[in-house]
Motif scaffolding. Sequence first.
Motif, PDB file in Angstrom:
ATOM      1  N   LEU A 160       0.794  -1.332  -0.062  1.00 17.49           N
ATOM      2  CA  LEU A 160      -0.024   0.184   0.000  1.00 17.49           C
ATOM      3  C   LEU A 160       0.926   1.270  -0.038  1.00 17.49           C
ATOM      4  N   VAL A 161       1.981   1.064   0.655  1.00 16.84           N
ATOM      5  CA  VAL A 161       2.830   2.333   1.108  1.00 16.84           C
ATOM      6  C   VAL A 161       3.726   2.674  -0.226  1.00 16.84           C
ATOM      7  N   LYS A 162       3.772   1.556  -1.296  1.00 18.24           N
ATOM      8  CA  LYS A 162       4.610   1.678  -2.215  1.00 18.24           C
ATOM      9  C   LYS A 162       4.322   2.881  -3.142  1.00 18.24           C
ATOM     10  N   GLY A 163       5.299   3.694  -3.454  1.00 16.81           N
ATOM     11  CA  GLY A 163       4.830   4.885  -4.310  1.00 16.81           C
ATOM     12  C   GLY A 163       4.547   5.992  -3.740  1.00 16.81           C
ATOM     13  N   ASN A 164       4.230   5.835  -2.302  1.00 18.21           N
ATOM     14  CA  ASN A 164       4.035   7.137  -1.627  1.00 18.21           C
ATOM     15  C   ASN A 164       4.864   7.202  -0.257  1.00 18.21           C
ATOM     16  N   PHE A 165       5.936   6.607  -0.107  1.00 15.48           N
ATOM     17  CA  PHE A 165       6.565   6.375   1.046  1.00 15.48           C
ATOM     18  C   PHE A 165       6.693   7.655   1.773  1.00 15.48           C
ATOM     19  N   PHE A 166       7.383   8.515   0.674  1.00 16.93           N
ATOM     20  CA  PHE A 166       7.719   9.838   1.578  1.00 16.93           C
ATOM     21  C   PHE A 166       6.438  10.819   1.790  1.00 16.93           C
ATOM     22  N   GLY A 167       5.424  10.752   1.406  1.00 19.14           N
ATOM     23  CA  GLY A 167       4.080  11.178   1.527  1.00 19.14           C
ATOM     24  C   GLY A 167       3.740  10.585   3.148  1.00 19.14           C
ATOM     25  N   VAL A 168       3.729   9.421   3.070  1.00 14.59           N
ATOM     26  CA  VAL A 168       3.399   8.722   4.362  1.00 14.59           C
ATOM     27  C   VAL A 168       4.320   8.949   5.375  1.00 14.59           C
ATOM     28  N   PHE A 169       5.529   9.152   5.298  1.00  9.25           N
ATOM     29  CA  PHE A 169       6.537   9.623   6.282  1.00  9.25           C
ATOM     30  C   PHE A 169       6.456  11.054   6.796  1.00  9.25           C
ATOM     31  N   LEU A 170       6.043  11.836   5.803  1.00 14.98           N
ATOM     32  CA  LEU A 170       5.841  13.057   6.246  1.00 14.98           C
ATOM     33  C   LEU A 170       4.544  13.403   7.000  1.00 14.98           C
ATOM     34  N   LEU A 171       3.557  12.509   6.738  1.00 20.67           N
ATOM     35  CA  LEU A 171       2.337  12.705   7.486  1.00 20.67           C
ATOM     36  C   LEU A 171       2.548  12.170   8.685  1.00 20.67           C
ATOM     37  N   GLY A 172       3.158  11.248   8.805  1.00 20.71           N
ATOM     38  CA  GLY A 172       3.795  10.379  10.168  1.00 20.71           C
ATOM     39  C   GLY A 172       4.312  11.452  10.967  1.00 20.71           C
ATOM     40  N   LEU A 173       5.346  12.353  10.360  1.00 21.56           N
ATOM     41  CA  LEU A 173       5.940  13.384  11.185  1.00 21.56           C
ATOM     42  C   LEU A 173       4.973  14.356  11.759  1.00 21.56           C
ATOM     43  N   ILE A 174       4.066  14.681  11.202  1.00 21.50           N
ATOM     44  CA  ILE A 174       2.977  15.587  11.475  1.00 21.50           C
ATOM     45  C   ILE A 174       2.213  15.164  12.767  1.00 21.50           C
ATOM     46  N   ILE A 175       1.783  13.699  12.692  1.00 19.97           N
ATOM     47  CA  ILE A 175       1.302  13.381  13.885  1.00 19.97           C
ATOM     48  C   ILE A 175       2.186  13.262  15.117  1.00 19.97           C
ATOM     49  N   LEU A 176       3.261  12.820  14.658  1.00 15.35           N
ATOM     50  CA  LEU A 176       4.283  12.430  15.510  1.00 15.35           C
ATOM     51  C   LEU A 176       4.758  13.759  16.495  1.00 15.35           C
ATOM     52  N   ALA A 177       4.760  15.166  15.686  1.00 19.37           N
ATOM     53  CA  ALA A 177       4.778  16.423  16.250  1.00 19.37           C
ATOM     54  C   ALA A 177       3.688  16.735  17.242  1.00 19.37           C
ATOM     55  N   PHE A 178       2.567  16.334  16.652  1.00 17.42           N
ATOM     56  CA  PHE A 178       1.300  16.534  17.695  1.00 17.42           C
ATOM     57  C   PHE A 178       1.342  16.030  18.964  1.00 17.42           C
ATOM     58  N   LEU A 179       1.738  14.755  18.842  1.00 22.37           N
ATOM     59  CA  LEU A 179       1.775  13.965  19.942  1.00 22.37           C
ATOM     60  C   LEU A 179       2.911  14.487  21.089  1.00 22.37           C
ATOM     61  N   VAL A 180       4.157  14.976  20.556  1.00 21.86           N
ATOM     62  CA  VAL A 180       5.175  15.522  21.156  1.00 21.86           C
ATOM     63  C   VAL A 180       4.520  16.871  21.931  1.00 21.86           C
ATOM     64  N   VAL A 181       3.881  17.469  21.109  1.00 22.64           N
ATOM     65  CA  VAL A 181       3.188  18.739  21.791  1.00 22.64           C
ATOM     66  C   VAL A 181       2.202  18.482  23.128  1.00 22.64           C
ATOM     67  N   LEU A 182       1.478  17.403  22.584  1.00 25.11           N
ATOM     68  CA  LEU A 182       0.567  16.884  23.700  1.00 25.11           C
ATOM     69  C   LEU A 182       1.141  16.573  24.893  1.00 25.11           C
ATOM     70  N   PHE A 183       2.143  15.629  24.761  1.00 30.50           N
ATOM     71  CA  PHE A 183       2.977  15.164  25.940  1.00 30.50           C
ATOM     72  C   PHE A 183       3.612  16.326  26.690  1.00 30.50           C
ATOM     73  N   ALA A 184       4.280  17.343  25.957  1.00 32.04           N
ATOM     74  CA  ALA A 184       4.936  18.265  26.795  1.00 32.04           C
ATOM     75  C   ALA A 184       3.708  18.985  27.455  1.00 32.04           C
ATOM     76  N   ILE A 185       2.556  19.185  26.787  1.00 31.11           N
ATOM     77  CA  ILE A 185       1.438  20.063  27.458  1.00 31.11           C
ATOM     78  C   ILE A 185       1.172  19.164  28.978  1.00 31.11           C
ATOM     79  N   SER A 186       0.922  17.977  28.828  1.00 32.26           N
ATOM     80  CA  SER A 186       0.734  17.048  30.077  1.00 32.26           C
ATOM     81  C   SER A 186       1.612  17.177  30.925  1.00 32.26           C
TER      82      SER A 186
END
Length: 229
Positions: A160-186
């Motif tokens: 499924l990821v084939k051909g969209n690896f970097f797009g999925v990777f970048l979307l993953g970085l976005i949710i990771l950044a959100f989770l880091v911010v949420l953790f920092a707030i908590s």
Amino acid sequence: MENTKRLISASEVISQTYSLISKGFGAFLLISVIYGVLQAPVLILVSDQFSNTVSVIISITVTLINVLLLQPLFGGVVVWSVLKLSKGEKPNLNESFNIALQRFPKLLAVTILQIIFIVLGLVLFVIPGIVFGVWFFAADYLVVEKNLGPWKALMESKELVKGNFFGVFLLGLIILAFLVVLFAISQFILINIENFKVSIDSVGLTLSSLVAIVYGFVVYKSLLNLRSE
């Protein structure tokens, strides 16, 4: 004819994630409360003070319980519920829990395989671990929706990821950044409300897991749509 196929954009993922969580707010709230109640004893054990050796053993044990038992079960319930919402149907919690329990052995096996691949990859100069993480992110969704076996789900996720690896990777970085911010707030809140440390930890972890699962589901469905076009 121009090829209009493209992976979903970050703004679209965020919008659809918000929409799905809003539509199923009641169901997700109840699921989160159940997960939080089950998770609280685990966090209490981790936070308690023991001798160094005992503390390490208990921390490892309860972490394994959370990662290998609670998270796959919680994930299965959330994925089935959001799958129903994506089809315009109302989630049935009894059905969601039954499906999650039926799929649990496969979800557990997928979780173990993901951990093995990612940890080995991180040991091998980090980058392979990131690659495995991106390749196999959709395996849990495939197990829940299509009832695939563990290895088949991992390989299907990679396809499924084939051909969209970097797009999925970048979307993953976005949710990771959100989770880091949420953790920092908590953690900031914990500094000022020490008496409620376990409760805030539990709420933070539950909310983070819920958002990450629904966010990943939206990306997963986008990849399926690209394949079917």
